[in-house]
Design a protein around this motif. Structure first.
Motif, PDB file in Angstrom:
ATOM      1  N   UNK A  75      81.034  -2.477  46.649  1.00 14.97           N
ATOM      2  CA  UNK A  75      79.865  -2.197  46.669  1.00 14.97           C
ATOM      3  C   UNK A  75      79.071  -1.853  48.075  1.00 14.97           C
ATOM      4  N   UNK A  76      79.612  -2.056  48.868  1.00 15.11           N
ATOM      5  CA  UNK A  76      78.449  -1.923  50.594  1.00 15.11           C
ATOM      6  C   UNK A  76      79.387  -1.018  51.279  1.00 15.11           C
ATOM      7  N   UNK A  77      81.345  -0.438  50.390  1.00 19.77           N
ATOM      8  CA  UNK A  77      81.159   0.674  50.902  1.00 19.77           C
ATOM      9  C   UNK A  77      80.714   1.788  50.019  1.00 19.77           C
ATOM     10  N   UNK A  78      79.753   1.609  49.638  1.00 16.23           N
ATOM     11  CA  UNK A  78      79.159   3.231  48.961  1.00 16.23           C
ATOM     12  C   UNK A  78      77.954   3.147  49.673  1.00 16.23           C
ATOM     13  N   UNK A  79      77.131   1.887  50.210  1.00 17.20           N
ATOM     14  CA  UNK A  79      75.978   1.870  50.693  1.00 17.20           C
ATOM     15  C   UNK A  79      76.360   2.507  52.428  1.00 17.20           C
ATOM     16  N   UNK A  80      76.949   2.511  53.169  1.00 19.51           N
ATOM     17  CA  UNK A  80      77.268   3.043  54.397  1.00 19.51           C
ATOM     18  C   UNK A  80      77.808   4.711  53.693  1.00 19.51           C
ATOM     19  N   UNK A  81      77.571   5.059  52.657  1.00 18.40           N
ATOM     20  CA  UNK A  81      77.457   6.180  52.580  1.00 18.40           C
ATOM     21  C   UNK A  81      76.003   7.370  51.958  1.00 18.40           C
ATOM     22  N   UNK A  82      75.697   6.124  51.457  1.00 16.38           N
ATOM     23  CA  UNK A  82      73.931   5.732  51.281  1.00 16.38           C
ATOM     24  C   UNK A  82      73.186   6.503  52.590  1.00 16.38           C
ATOM     25  N   UNK A  83      74.058   5.911  53.267  1.00 20.24           N
ATOM     26  CA  UNK A  83      73.227   6.037  54.709  1.00 20.24           C
ATOM     27  C   UNK A  83      72.638   7.324  54.889  1.00 20.24           C
ATOM     28  N   UNK A  84      73.573   8.184  54.544  1.00 24.28           N
ATOM     29  CA  UNK A  84      73.571   9.454  55.047  1.00 24.28           C
ATOM     30  C   UNK A  84      73.909  10.470  53.817  1.00 24.28           C
ATOM     31  N   UNK A  85      73.250  10.710  52.404  1.00 22.24           N
ATOM     32  CA  UNK A  85      73.382  11.332  51.295  1.00 22.24           C
ATOM     33  C   UNK A  85      74.163  10.450  50.152  1.00 22.24           C
TER      34      UNK A  85
END
Length: 603
Positions: A75-85
């Motif tokens: 789940x937290x991996x997706x949060x890293x992608x959300x840091x840049x869109x």
């Protein structure tokens, strides 16, 4: 100014109706996956601000903890992608990136101007006439980051692997610093504790910054302790990091251990310190010198970015600029680059980064025609845009864009070497111990300023070929912005400085040179550039047209100091009334300055 009267009326009505729930600024483009919603609804009893890095565990206990955290790490991996869109756990994409950057901060920093007003969701009549559909964009991305990482930080099992807890707290704090500088206050402490129901209590920028500084000191201590771990632990944790951490270059460069993450943390501390230089100069110096002494990003292998070309996705701006026609080069950026004959626009470049006008442009007043491919053309910030996304019906679409093949493989940077070098150069000008001279950091900052992948010299060799002459430029070239469509009058360039470092320059002139080159180097990362513009007044840019079309608190010559709170639900409005305005330290206006945005000289 009508906004706060609306708040008072709505707050009264909401209180009377007894609302208690909080819908977190939802929007169709920012919807979360079922897993994200499910995880964010679970409340754990760990303490996300405590990191016991002296803990000793067996290999069996490590494996057991890791098994219970598997879904949370994914789940937290997706949060890293959300840091840049990114959204829905996917790689960064065009819609979320556009809402996070292109429809707001990119324009506030005057990198870009939106050439048409009509969108599927809302309209944008001028740069500061903020659409309620677009204003929540940066916050919506932040909420995805928060919702993906906070359950992990609150899970008791993460205490068994303290280095991972430290790293995820660092990533959350990085995104928190960004969004705090957009709006000025948010319920950070409640978010960090994974609170689920209203009321939420807002924290101001000062409180958030100082919490992050305290976290960074704990985080770096924890990461340094990693070297004392047994070999089995180091091997397993390194594999876990390679599998789950996306924003570090370590998996591509082969670097191991915690050094890069320590440098990332200290670089964020250095960034925050420089933001505070006017409001708390003694703390700013202390934090900056501590950060440099502890080690900051000092070469390109230590930079932090999402490497799209390695991961399998292209830069979202290609679709936004080229395919959709939703952004064009701003006149301010055009004028700055042309005044310095920057390699991005130089006629000596065989493959310039910014292209000349894509089609013929006709002056509506004189009938004069600018043939296609004649010159780099930007749009004045704040201009009333045209209608439609075709150059055949909207001539503003013929304005300049970047070279898509060069941008396609550009990393989505979070911390570039050039930003850190310009921060160190500014600190050195202020007399701080930055581990070198201002000239050394300034020159290296320019050298590594391009946005292209460092490992692909083909993309940057022409830039380096043109750089020596550029860095020797002692004066700006005479330049006047001319709108070939005739919508605005000619405007002489406000860039009057050269590039070459001169120890005899005043502190103020040195600062202007540093921030001007940092602005170029940061492109397209607009959050930090907008902050620099607010805190220093640099780089010098054209006044924003129609500035009064926002909330009425700005006039011609003013810049937007903050974006309004993204109050799209009733309970949030009540929270803003009860604690948000106090935390902000002013009214919910575009002209309200943030805590660090002090109206006084730079020196």
């Amino acid at each position: 100014m009508k906004r706060n009267r609306f708040y008072l009326l709505l707050a009264t009505a909401v209180a009377a109706l007894g609302f208690t729930s909080c819908m977190e600024f939802d929007h169709p483009l920012d919807s979360l996956t079922i897993d994200q919603i499910a995880l964010s609804d679970s409340v754990y009893h760990g303490n996300p601000e405590e990191i016991n890095y002296n803990i000793n565990i067996s290999e069996a206990d490590y494996d057991k903890a890791l098994a219970s955290l598997d879904v949370y790490l994914k789940q937290a991996k997706g949060g890293q992608y959300a840091m840049r869109g990114g959204k829905n756990g996917d790689y960064p994409g065009e819609h979320a990136y556009q809402r996070q950057f292109s429809l707001g901060p990119d324009n506030y920093a005057q990198y870009t101007t939106v050439p048409h007003y009509d969108f599927m969701y809302g309209t944008l009549q001028s740069s500061y006439d903020i659409s309620p559909e677009f204003n929540p964009g940066p916050n919506s991305s932040y909420l995805i980051v928060k919702n993906s990482m906070v359950p992990l930080l609150n899970h008791p099992a993460i205490d068994t692997i303290p280095e991972m807890k430290a790293i995820y707290l660092l990533m959350l704090d990085y995104s928190t610093q960004e969004i705090a500088d957009v709006h000025g206050a948010l319920p950070y402490k409640d978010f960090l504790q994974n609170k689920q129901e209203a009321p939420f209590t807002y924290d101001g920028v000062e409180s958030i910054y100082k919490s992050i500084i305290a976290h960074i000191d704990l985080i770096t201590a924890c990461l340094r302790h990693f070297e004392t771990r047994p070999d089995w632990y180091k091997q397993k944790l390194q594999a876990l990091m390679n599998q789950n951490l996306e924003i570090s270059k370590d998996k591509y460069t082969g670097r191991t251990g915690m050094d890069s993450w320590i440098r990332f943390a200290n670089s964020l501390k250095l960034r925050i310190a420089m933001h505070c230089v006017k409001v708390e100069p003694e703390n700013a110096r202390k934090w900056a010198e501590e950060a440099v002494a502890g080690g900051v990003v000092d070469n390109v292998d230590q930079e932090f970015a999402l490497m799209g070309h390695e991961m399998g996705f292209g830069h979202p701006l290609n679709m936004i600029w080229i395919s959709w026609g939703d952004a064009r080069l701003s006149a301010s950026f055009e004028s700055l680059l042309m005044s310095l004959n920057h390699p991005f626009v130089s006629d000596e470049a065989e493959f310039p980064f910014f292209l000349k006008n894509s089609g013929a442009m006709v002056n509506t007043k004189t009938g004069e025609v600018l043939p296609a491919g004649t010159r780099v053309v930007g749009l004045r910030e704040g201009i009333h845009p045209g209608m439609g996304q075709s150059a055949a019906t909207n001539p503003m679409l013929a304005c300049s864009v970047f070279e898509k093949d060069l941008m396609a493989e550009a990393p989505l940077y979070l911390m570039k070497l050039s930003e850190v070098d310009f921060l160190r150069a500014e600190g050195a000008v202020r007399g701080w111990n930055m581990g070198g001279t201002a000239k050394e950091f300034y020159d290296r900052g320019i050298y590594y300023s391009h946005p292209f992948d460092r490992s692909e010299p083909l993309y940057s060799e022409e830039f380096y070929m043109l750089l020596p002459d550029y860095m020797e430029r002692t004066e700006a070239l005479p330049y006047t912005y001319h709108d070939p469509l005739g919508n605005v009058n000619d405007e002489p360039s406000v860039t009057k400085i050269g590039v070459k470092w001169n120890e005899g320059d005043s502190q103020e002139l040195k600062l202007e040179k540093i921030i001007t080159q940092k602005y170029i180097a940061n492109f397209p990362y607009s959050f930090e550039s907008w902050t620099d513009l607010r805190r220093t007044g640099y780089p010098k840019l054209f006044p924003v047209l129609n500035a009064d079309e926002g909330d009425g608190t700005l006039k011609y010559g003013d810049i937007i100091r903050r974006a309004p709170f993204p109050d799209t639900d009733d309970a949030s409005v009540v929270d803003i009334i009860n604690s948000g305005l106090d935390a902000l330290g002013g009214e919910d206006y575009q002209a309200t300055r943030l805590w660090w945005d002090v109206d006084k000289p730079n020196f």
